[in-house]
Every structure is written in structure tokens, then in C-alpha cells.
Motif scaffolding. Structure first.
Motif, PDB file in Angstrom:
ATOM      1  N   ASP A 108      27.816  16.252 -45.455  1.00 12.10           N
ATOM      2  CA  ASP A 108      26.902  16.705 -43.645  1.00 12.10           C
ATOM      3  C   ASP A 108      25.599  15.503 -44.059  1.00 12.10           C
ATOM      4  O   ASP A 108      24.488  15.879 -43.374  1.00 12.10           O
ATOM      5  N   VAL A 109      26.024  14.687 -44.848  1.00 11.65           N
ATOM      6  CA  VAL A 109      24.833  13.266 -44.820  1.00 11.65           C
ATOM      7  C   VAL A 109      24.915  12.850 -44.216  1.00 11.65           C
ATOM      8  O   VAL A 109      26.204  12.043 -44.347  1.00 11.65           O
ATOM      9  N   PRO A 110      24.455  11.666 -43.887  1.00 10.19           N
ATOM     10  CA  PRO A 110      25.162  10.540 -43.243  1.00 10.19           C
ATOM     11  C   PRO A 110      25.418   9.629 -44.196  1.00 10.19           C
ATOM     12  O   PRO A 110      25.228   9.849 -45.532  1.00 10.19           O
ATOM     13  N   GLU A 111      26.993   8.986 -43.456  1.00 11.99           N
ATOM     14  CA  GLU A 111      27.200   7.250 -44.721  1.00 11.99           C
ATOM     15  C   GLU A 111      26.360   6.702 -45.232  1.00 11.99           C
ATOM     16  O   GLU A 111      25.913   6.234 -43.831  1.00 11.99           O
ATOM     17  N   LEU A 112      26.238   5.682 -45.500  1.00  8.81           N
ATOM     18  CA  LEU A 112      26.250   4.888 -45.943  1.00  8.81           C
ATOM     19  C   LEU A 112      26.233   4.192 -44.921  1.00  8.81           C
ATOM     20  O   LEU A 112      28.296   3.879 -44.986  1.00  8.81           O
ATOM     21  N   SER A 113      25.534   2.858 -44.694  1.00 12.65           N
ATOM     22  CA  SER A 113      26.567   1.790 -44.265  1.00 12.65           C
ATOM     23  C   SER A 113      26.454   0.538 -45.133  1.00 12.65           C
ATOM     24  O   SER A 113      25.489   0.082 -45.680  1.00 12.65           O
ATOM     25  N   ILE A 114      26.901  -0.865 -44.953  1.00 15.18           N
ATOM     26  CA  ILE A 114      27.039  -1.945 -45.759  1.00 15.18           C
ATOM     27  C   ILE A 114      26.048  -2.601 -45.256  1.00 15.18           C
ATOM     28  O   ILE A 114      25.173  -3.057 -46.417  1.00 15.18           O
ATOM     29  N   ALA A 115      25.295  -2.527 -44.565  1.00 12.74           N
ATOM     30  CA  ALA A 115      23.960  -3.333 -44.439  1.00 12.74           C
ATOM     31  C   ALA A 115      23.209  -2.144 -44.760  1.00 12.74           C
ATOM     32  O   ALA A 115      22.297  -2.646 -45.569  1.00 12.74           O
ATOM     33  N   GLN A 116      22.826  -1.656 -44.312  1.00  7.19           N
ATOM     34  CA  GLN A 116      21.862  -0.621 -45.701  1.00  7.19           C
ATOM     35  C   GLN A 116      22.024  -1.003 -46.906  1.00  7.19           C
ATOM     36  O   GLN A 116      21.257  -0.814 -47.647  1.00  7.19           O
ATOM     37  N   ILE A 117      23.248  -1.017 -47.666  1.00  6.21           N
ATOM     38  CA  ILE A 117      23.224  -0.997 -49.065  1.00  6.21           C
ATOM     39  C   ILE A 117      22.334  -2.805 -49.038  1.00  6.21           C
ATOM     40  O   ILE A 117      22.541  -2.821 -49.899  1.00  6.21           O
ATOM     41  N   ARG A 118      23.236  -3.419 -48.879  1.00  8.24           N
ATOM     42  CA  ARG A 118      23.568  -5.201 -48.084  1.00  8.24           C
ATOM     43  C   ARG A 118      21.242  -5.173 -48.706  1.00  8.24           C
ATOM     44  O   ARG A 118      20.638  -5.642 -49.050  1.00  8.24           O
ATOM     45  N   GLU A 119      20.561  -4.253 -47.381  1.00 10.63           N
ATOM     46  CA  GLU A 119      19.072  -4.752 -47.248  1.00 10.63           C
ATOM     47  C   GLU A 119      18.065  -3.889 -48.536  1.00 10.63           C
ATOM     48  O   GLU A 119      17.820  -3.933 -48.808  1.00 10.63           O
ATOM     49  N   GLN A 120      18.830  -2.407 -48.601  1.00 16.02           N
ATOM     50  CA  GLN A 120      17.755  -1.703 -49.784  1.00 16.02           C
ATOM     51  C   GLN A 120      18.162  -1.302 -51.463  1.00 16.02           C
ATOM     52  O   GLN A 120      17.238  -0.875 -52.436  1.00 16.02           O
ATOM     53  N   MET A 121      19.349  -2.404 -51.475  1.00 16.23           N
ATOM     54  CA  MET A 121      20.062  -1.887 -52.623  1.00 16.23           C
ATOM     55  C   MET A 121      20.093  -3.946 -53.304  1.00 16.23           C
ATOM     56  O   MET A 121      21.367  -4.097 -53.770  1.00 16.23           O
ATOM     57  N   SER A 122      19.290  -4.381 -52.636  1.00 13.19           N
ATOM     58  CA  SER A 122      19.603  -5.721 -52.603  1.00 13.19           C
ATOM     59  C   SER A 122      20.167  -6.376 -54.362  1.00 13.19           C
ATOM     60  O   SER A 122      20.536  -7.199 -54.066  1.00 13.19           O
ATOM     61  N   LEU A 123      19.175  -5.466 -54.840  1.00 15.84           N
ATOM     62  CA  LEU A 123      18.975  -6.083 -56.899  1.00 15.84           C
ATOM     63  C   LEU A 123      20.895  -5.585 -57.492  1.00 15.84           C
ATOM     64  O   LEU A 123      22.023  -6.418 -57.576  1.00 15.84           O
ATOM     65  N   ALA A 124      21.585  -4.574 -56.267  1.00 14.10           N
ATOM     66  CA  ALA A 124      22.864  -4.721 -57.349  1.00 14.10           C
ATOM     67  C   ALA A 124      23.301  -5.250 -56.600  1.00 14.10           C
ATOM     68  O   ALA A 124      24.558  -5.389 -56.772  1.00 14.10           O
ATOM     69  N   VAL A 125      23.441  -5.184 -54.855  1.00 13.49           N
ATOM     70  CA  VAL A 125      24.041  -6.342 -54.439  1.00 13.49           C
ATOM     71  C   VAL A 125      24.592  -8.111 -55.396  1.00 13.49           C
ATOM     72  O   VAL A 125      25.175  -8.534 -55.369  1.00 13.49           O
ATOM     73  N   ASN A 126      23.061  -8.519 -55.304  1.00 20.81           N
ATOM     74  CA  ASN A 126      22.677  -9.838 -56.620  1.00 20.81           C
ATOM     75  C   ASN A 126      23.104  -9.779 -57.591  1.00 20.81           C
ATOM     76  O   ASN A 126      23.730 -10.493 -57.962  1.00 20.81           O
ATOM     77  N   ARG A 127      23.334  -8.793 -58.742  1.00 22.31           N
ATOM     78  CA  ARG A 127      24.093  -8.242 -60.381  1.00 22.31           C
ATOM     79  C   ARG A 127      25.677  -8.722 -59.672  1.00 22.31           C
ATOM     80  O   ARG A 127      26.214  -9.142 -60.066  1.00 22.31           O
ATOM     81  N   VAL A 128      26.162  -7.631 -58.281  1.00 21.38           N
ATOM     82  CA  VAL A 128      27.791  -7.531 -57.849  1.00 21.38           C
ATOM     83  C   VAL A 128      27.958  -9.215 -57.776  1.00 21.38           C
ATOM     84  O   VAL A 128      28.582  -9.864 -58.325  1.00 21.38           O
ATOM     85  N   MET A 129      26.912  -9.764 -56.990  1.00 23.24           N
ATOM     86  CA  MET A 129      28.024 -10.993 -56.446  1.00 23.24           C
ATOM     87  C   MET A 129      27.924 -12.512 -57.914  1.00 23.24           C
ATOM     88  O   MET A 129      28.485 -13.000 -58.044  1.00 23.24           O
TER      89      MET A 129
END
Lengths: 361, 187, 289
Positions: free
Chosen positions: A28-49
Motif C-alpha cells: 500500500d506504500v508506493p514503491e521507490l523509484s531509482i531516480a528517487q534514491i539517486r536524488e534523495q539518498m545521494s550520500l548513500a549512493v556516493n558511498r556505494v559508488m
């Protein structure tokens, strides 16, 4: 009655289905998009990169989604993907001095050519939970100033001009590649820096902290911390010149370390260096402190036995993919080894018991 | 224009089979295996061509002995393997007739800390029969026989164990192997 | 059918060539650990990435693959690795030791004697037999180079002084052809005698530690011991409760909370084959008709 179990295959299949369901969570909770993670969790994305050693924000965001937010699991996904990619060539070294700066601070000079640029930092935020974010309020646009055209040279190069800074060692040699050659000891500085750049942020942070508390103290100041984007260029043999193939965001930290001299070196300031993909100043500062601590031998310093001075210890244990794999493997079946230990312990106890009985008689 | 055909048509599968032949021959000195799938320019044998395609690439340095240092072979290797060609002393792999590879004392034999940093010689032979040497050591149940270009050089090579070079002998589409661990006597 | 999204046996050809070169140097210097540039695999380090890379470098389309963990074909990690190669290499798989041309194993050597033409690939966690005596790679490398194995003998001798016997029950160190001291991977010492003079090729892969080593067929492998304390390949003093075998290595199974237990062959294929031949152990279920 024990019957040898069959059906491992079915159990694995069912576990994977359950995992997929848990990853999705409440439908019932909308699924996260890749773009949402990339834009709004960018420091996590940076660490993974950074620790995945692959600069691709979309893939890193996908990995975070697939890993249910477990960043080490996401880094693992990226590493396993990266290793299968064909190699077309190597880029030229990036010129961090020509970085398009979003943040740049120096702790050693009040003002410097190019100025201090705070940029998007948590530094002076008060760590108060912002309930407006929970209410899904809109974020006002930040005030903008037109780009400063003043060049921002590396601050340590300015010190270098006065001869107070240890000269930069330069080399035209192609550094060896940690991901393509087995790690060999002793490791030279390029290899050590590679290992630290993809090393676990928490491990490198703790080691750096330990040097500040006296385990291999190096008296570090942040000479300069800069974050921004750099052009990546590659020589194309068919063309005979280099072309820009993209740009990457980098965090670079250079520390200035007090150094009173040793048997081989005069008193001067020495350097520690950190460079990480994306905005990750904690990691880049940590890396530069550990880098400096590992340089004790070439600077003729004493080895005080501190963990951060021990290259074998640091390099063999900083990789979280190696560490987590080996750590977690002890949950795999060890029936056979354990059985052999059981049998040994029983025999030793039996023999010890027999001896005691003999002694008592 | 040189002929650059003659590589593996289905590289993953053919290289896998060729490697197994190489592994078996080096693990069982005296045993001869068939090595097919390569059609390199003469005088490079199909077996030696297959060894090159299976083991040699940009990551290793290859020495071509005078017997095989020809433009068409250089071109074929450049196209299919891409290995830099180097002097005997720097080579990870060397290719040639036994005479052309002399003196073999030039080849890397590894160091006590890293005995694996030793050359592998691909020795082109007229024939792999009849045998002239008796072999004993790892890979051999009791003893085995093999055709070698000479005896003394291999006895000397064994005497330096764990240092030493390792050899593949190729002739037509046949290959045999001789690791440094094998004791060699004249038959 | 293999999965077309991947190269045959998953690894790219350059990586396989690198591993193959290391394997051949391993064969040439039995028991010596060859450094290799281990790749990140799609399974975790410590879960057989070394063995998987060695198997991937050895497999041909004609091979029949068996994968065991703790001697069993149906343990989860064995199932996972077998499925990986069925998918990426399209090879046939089997649980029968006699039918397999390549066997990847964790912690056991099959009971059924291996034959020429077979390859046994071991998954190795810590390839350095001296590691727990000397944690530094730079030091242990020197010790192997100088054939300086005194430290190991001192450790074993201290065991005897303290316990009356050598207290190493698995990963029991061996000497290969009188030269290199080698870690046989965490197999029970019961399996050690099978390392020596084996007709099959034995290959060892340690992915996280980036080492490959090998035993060619018929290589002489001796378990370290002392004249007055000779090596004994011991096992639990029981017979298999399912097939009745008195000479196989046994797993102990706890059957209730009142001390009930039974012993069963750790090699599931061996046990099933014996039962199919009519052998019965103490607790074997009645044959269904």
C-alpha cells in the motif's frame, strides 16, 4: 527418526521469494523509484559508488533498492557487476586543481585565493529532527550567487612554494591496479591509496580516529578539503589525442601534518591524501589521516606499533566485501570440522580422566 | 596483407578444452594430448597456436625465438593474443624450436619467494616420439617416458627446484608437458 | 542450456586465462601458493569464490560436475554453486562421485576413490598453513622460501607436551614432495591420507586470500608428525547407522533432547549407493515395498 534431508533447492527458492516480498514491504506504500534514491539518498549512493569502485549513480541506486538499503550488500552487488565489465582503457589522471568546486574549505588559512566555499554541508546545521520533512513539505530553493571565476589552486601548493612542504613525489609510472593484480606486500603508496579509497568507511574512520587519540599520532590539519566535479579524459589511440568522456564528482582532502624531522628528513610539513568518489568528506578526511600514518617508514619515523601504521593489517582488513563474506561464512555448515573437534575433545577428556583415575589409585 | 584467420571460432569452449589438455599434460608428464582448433601461419604448429590462444594475452610478455620471429607470426600473435614481444630475459612465455631458444639459461626461473614468476617455454618439435627420456616425480605413478630435445638441460632445471622454467612440447596437433618438478634420465 | 547473458562458465576469457596460468604454475610447483588476481564473484567471499573461479577456469562443455559441502550434495551452498554452473556453463551435474569429471568440494574428499581424468577442486578459506602461527604474509612468504618450518614443528610438539597428542583435528598440515608445507583446506584429518598418491588432479582455490595451489596426480603428501607420535587418521568409533559402513567419515546427528544421537556417513552419495546395494545400518528405515 532422522532422514537425510533433500530439498535444499526448494528451500533456497522459497527463501528468495520471501526476500523479494520483504524488500518490497507494504504494497500500500508506493514503491521507490531509482531516480528517487539517486536524488534523495545521494550520500548513500556516493558511498556505494566509492566502495563499489564504480561511478554510476543509477546502478548504485538500483543496488541500494535491491539490497533493501544494506549498503555493504549494495556495494557487493556493484563489485560483482563491475568485475565482469570489459575494459576499454584507462583514463588520464583527473586534474583536481581544475575542479568545478561546490565546497572548499581550509582549516589552515583564514582566506585563500579562490576563497572558502561552504557548499552543501551538514556542518553548521543543528541536529534537530525536522518534522516538516515528515509532513512532505516543499523545500525552498537555495539562494544562488553567480559562479566565482577566481581560480582555486591547491592550497598545499602555495605552502610548497615556500619550501615548508614536503615536495610532491611525481612519477610517470602506471600504478598497479588492485582489482587486476593480487595484493603484494610491501605495498607502495598508490596501491595503499587505492585500497583505502574503496575501503570500508567505518573501518577507515576508526583507524583515522585512533591516530588522533595517539595510536600513531600525525598532528593533522585539514589543509584543504574540496568537493566538486572533474572532467575525465581518455586518450583515444585512433585519434591521437584525449577526449572528455564524462565528469565525476570527487571529494579530495589534503592534510598538513607537523613533522619535526627525522634522521633522514628535515623539519617540514608533510602530507596525507584522500580522494573518494562523490561527496563524502568523512571518508576523504579519514583516508588522508590513515595515508599519512602509513607513511612512517618513508619519512623515517618510528613505528610505535599502532594499528594505523601497519600496512599489512590495514590493507588486508579494510575491504568490507572480503570481511563480511568471511565473517558470515561461519554460518555455513561446518559439521565435518566440528565433528572432528568433538571427537578430539572427547578423546582428550577420556584420556585425562583415565590419568586422574590412575593417579587416584 | 597477412592472414589473420586461424583463431578459435568459439573461443570460450575451445579455449576451455585446450586448457584441459594443457593442464592434463603438465600434470601428467609423458602423456601426449591432442590440441585442436587453431590454424596459425607456418611454421607455428596448430598445437602451439592453441597454447598461445589459451594462455597468452596482453597481460603477459612473450619472447619469439628466431625460428618463429617472422612477420606473419608476429601479426597473428598481435591480432589474436596482443602480448607484447620482449627479450628472453623478460619473458613470461617463449616460443621457438629448442635450438632457437638457446641458451635457455636466459629465461626467468622465479625467485625463492615467488617461484611462480618463471617462464613457460613452448618448444616446437619435429616429433613427440619415440621416447628418449625416463621421467619420475609428481604426476607420474611410477615412471613415464617422453621425447625431449635433450636430457641435461632438464636435469639441470630439476636440480634448481622449486625454481625453474616449465615446458610444453608441441608438434602438429600434439602437445606434451614437462614441469620443473620432473626428474629426467636418458633412456 | 546455459544462460546466454553470461560468457561460458561466467568468467570473461581474460580472467580465465589469468587463472589458468596460475593453475599451471601451481601444478609445476606442487604445494606452493600462487598469488592470483581473484575477482569479485556473485557469491560472497568465504563461500567458495576461490573454488568457483578454479572450477570456472577448468570446466569444458563436456564435463559432468558434482558439488559437495561437508560431503553432501544437498547442503544449501553446494546446491547454490551447482545451480550457478548449470546456469552459466550448461554442464551436466551429478551427485555420483564415479560419474563426475570435475568435483568441487568444501571440507571433504569423497569416500569413493578418485580415478585418472577426474579433477577435485577444493574451496579454501585460509590457504596459509603458517597463518595462525605468524599473521604476516611478508613473514610466512619468507618462511616458505627458506623452507623454515621450525615454528610449525614447535607448535605441534607443544600440543603433544600439553595434551599427549597433536590437537589439530581438521586442516591438518601436510608436507608436499618433501618441500612445501601446505594447508589441505579444512578437511578432517581422516581425509589426509587420500591427498597422497591420488590419481586425480587436486586444485585448491582461495578467492579472498587470492591464492591457488595444486597437487598433480600421484604427488607424495605426508601429514606432519613425529616418530614417537605418528599421524593417525582418526574418526568417531561408530558405524553408519543408515548403511552400516564402519570405515567412512561420520556426521553426528542429535535425534532428541534426551541424549539420543545417531551417526551417518557425511558422504551422502557413498551412503545412498551402499543402501541401494542392500547394506543396512542400526537405524536404517525399513525398505518400502
Amino acid at each position: 527418526m532422522y532422514v537425510a534431508t533433500k530439498g535444499g533447492e526448494r528451500a533456497i527458492e522459497a527463501a528468495h521469494q520471501w526476500l523479494a516480498e520483504e524488500r518490497r514491504g507494504d504494497r500500500d506504500v508506493p514503491e521507490l523509484s531509482i531516480a528517487q534514491i539517486r536524488e534523495q539518498m545521494s550520500l548513500a549512493v556516493n558511498r556505494v559508488m566509492a566502495e563499489g569502485s564504480l561511478y554510476d549513480p543509477d546502478l548504485a541506486a538500483l543496488a541500494i533498492k535491491q539490497a533493501r538499503g544494506d549498503l555493504i550488500e549494495a556495494i557487493f552487488l556493484i563489485r560483482a557487476y563491475r568485475t565482469t565489465l570489459p575494459r576499454f582503457g584507462a583514463s588520464l589522471p583527473v586534474e583536481t586543481g581544475e575542479m568545478a568546486i561546490t565546497r572548499r574549505v581550509s582549516a589552515t588559512f583564514k582566506d585563500v585565493p579562490g576563497g572558502q566555499v561552504l557548499g552543501p554541508t551538514f556542518d553548521y546545521t543543528h541536529r534537530l529532527l525536522d518534522f516538516k520533512l515528515a509532513a512532505e513539505g516543499t523545500t525552498p530553493e537555495a539562494q544562488r550567487k553567480s559562479a566565482d571565476e577566481t581560480p582555486a589552486p591547491h592550497i598545499l601548493d602555495l605552502l610548497d612554494r615556500d619550501g615548508l612542504m614536503e615536495p610532491l613525489e611525481t612519477s610517470e609510472d602506471t600504478p598497479s591496479d588492485l582489482t587486476r593484480e593480487p595484493l603484494e606486500m610491501p605495498a607502495d603508496r598508490p596501491l595503499r591509496l587505492q585500497a583505502l579509497a574503496r575501503g570500508d568507511e567505518g573501518f577507515v574512520l576508526s583507524l583515522a580516529y585512533s591516530t588522533q587519540r595517539g595510536y600513531g599520532r600525525t598532528h593533522a590539519f585539514v589543509g584543504e578539503l574540496r568537493i566538486g566535479t572533474c572532467a575525465v579524459e581518455m586518450e583515444i589511440p585512433e585519434l591521437g589525442f584525449a577526449v572528455e568522456i564524462g565528469e565525476v564528482e570527487l571529494s579530495e582532502c589534503e592534510t598538513v601534518n607537523q613533522f619535526t624531522g627525522s634522521k633522514t628528513e628535515p623539519a617540514q610539513f608533510t602530507r596525507g591524501y584522500g580522494l573518494v568518489f562523490g561527496q563524502n568528506e568523512r571518508k576523504s578526511i579519514s583516508m588522508s589521516l590513515v595515508d599519512r600514518a602509513l607513511r612512517w617508514e618513508e619519512l623515517g619515523e618510528d613505528n610505535t606499533g599502532a594499528p594505523a601504521q601497519d600496512a599489512e593489517f590495514v590493507l588486508y582488513h579494510c575491504d568490507n566485501i572480503q570481511a563480511t563474506g568471511f565473517l558470515e561464512h561461519i554460518k555455513l555448515p561446518h559439521y565435518v570440522d566440528f565433528q572432528s573437534e568433538l571427537e578430539l575433545i572427547r578423546r582428550l577428556r577420556r584420556e585425562a580422566g583415565a590419568e586422574e583415575r590412575e593417579a587416584a589409585e | 596483407m597477412s592472414d589473420l584467420s586461424g583463431g578459435f571460432a568459439h573461443a570460450p569452449e575451445q579455449a576451455a578444452r585446450a586448457f584441459r589438455a594443457c593442464l592434463e599434460t603438465l600434470a601428467r608428464p609423458g602423456q601426449v594430448q591432442r590440441l585442436e582448433g587453431a590454424a596459425p601461419p607456418a611454421p607455428l604448429s596448430p598445437a602451439a597456436g592453441a597454447v598461445l590462444l589459451t594462455l597468452v594475452d596482453q597481460a603477459v610478455r612473450l619472447h619469439l625465438a628466431p625460428s618463429h620471429d617472422r612477420p606473419e607470426i608476429r601479426d597473428w600473435i598481435a591480432f589474436h593474443c596482443g602480448a607484447p614481444l620482449v627479450a628472453a630475459e623478460e619473458a613470461d612465455f617463449a616460443l621457438g624450436s629448442w635450438e632457437a631458444l638457446q641458451p635457455v639459461g636466459r629465461f626467468a626461473i622465479g625467485t625463492p619467494a615467488y617461484p611462480d614468476r618463471a617462464a613457460t617455454l613452448i618448444v616446437e618439435m619435429e616429433t613427440l616420439a619415440p621416447p628418449n627420456a625416463r621421467l619420475t616425480g609428481p604426476g607420474i605413478a611410477r615412471d613415464a617416458e617422453a621425447r625431449l630435445p635433450e636430457i641435461a638441460a632438464f636435469a639441470d632445471n630439476r636440480a634448481r627446484f622449486p625454481l625453474g622454467f616449465d615446458c610444453f612440447f608441441t608438434s602438429g596437433d600434439r602437445v606434451s608437458g614437462l614441469p620443473r618438478s620432473t626428474k629426467v634420465e636418458a633412456l | 542450456m546455459s544462460d546466454q547473458a553470461f560468457n561460458f562458465a561466467y568468467l570473461d576469457e581474460a580472467t580465465k586465462r589469468m587463472i589458468r596460468r596460475a593453475l599451471l604454475k601451481g601444478i609445476a610447483v606442487p604445494g606452493y601458493q600462487v598469488p592470483f588476481a581473484s575477482r569479485e564473484m556473485p557469491m560472497p567471499y568465504g563461500w567458495g569464490t576461490g573454488g568457483v573461479q578454479v572450477t570456472a577456469a577448468c570446466l569444458t562443455p563436456e564435463d559432468t560436475l558434482k558439488v559437495i559441502d561437508q560431503g553432501a550434495d544437498d547442503t544449501t551452498n553446494a546446491v547454490s554453486i551447482r545451480a550457478f554452473f548449470a546456469r552459466t556453463a550448461g554442464v551436466e551435474t551429478t551427485t555420483r562421485t564415479g560419474e563426475a569429471s570435475v568435483i568441487q568440494t568444501r571440507h571433504r574428499i569423497p569416500e569413493e576413490p578418485l580415478v585418472e581424468g577426474q579433477i577435485l577442486v577444493y574451496q579454501v578459506p585460509i590457504p596459509e598453513p603458517l597463518r595462525f602461527l605468524e599473521p604476516r604474509e611478508s613473514e610466512t612468504r619468507k618462511m616458505h622460501a627458506l623452507e623454515e618450518y621450525g615454528l610449525m614443528h614447535v607448535k605441534l610438539y607443544e600440543d603433544i607436551a600439553r595434551h599427549g597428542e597433536i590437537s589439530t583435528a581438521y586442516a591438518y598440515p601436510v608436507r608436499v614432495e618433501g618441500r612445501y608445507v601446505m594447508d589441505p583446506s579444512p578437511i578432517p584429518k581422516f581425509d589426509n591420507p587420500k591427498l597422497s598418491d591420488n590419481p586425480a588432479i587436486q586444485l585448491f582455490g582461495a578467492g579472498r586470500e587470492q591464492r591457488i595451489y595444486a597437487l598433480p596426480p600421484y604427488t607424495q603428501v605426508v601429514s606432519l608428525d613425529f616418530e614417537d607420535h605418528p599421524f593417525v587418521a582418526s574418526k568417531a568409533e561408530h558405524s553408519c547407522d543408515l548403511c552400516g559402513c564402519g570405515t567412512s567419515y561420520l556426521d553426528e546427528v542429535i535425534t532428541d533432547d534426551r541424549g539420543g544421537r545417531m551417526f551417518v556417513c557425511s558422504d551422502t552419495d557413498f551412503c545412498e549407493t551402499r543402501r541401494a546395494q542392500g547394506h543396512r545400518g542400526r537405524l536404517a528405515p525399513e525398505e518400502r515395498t
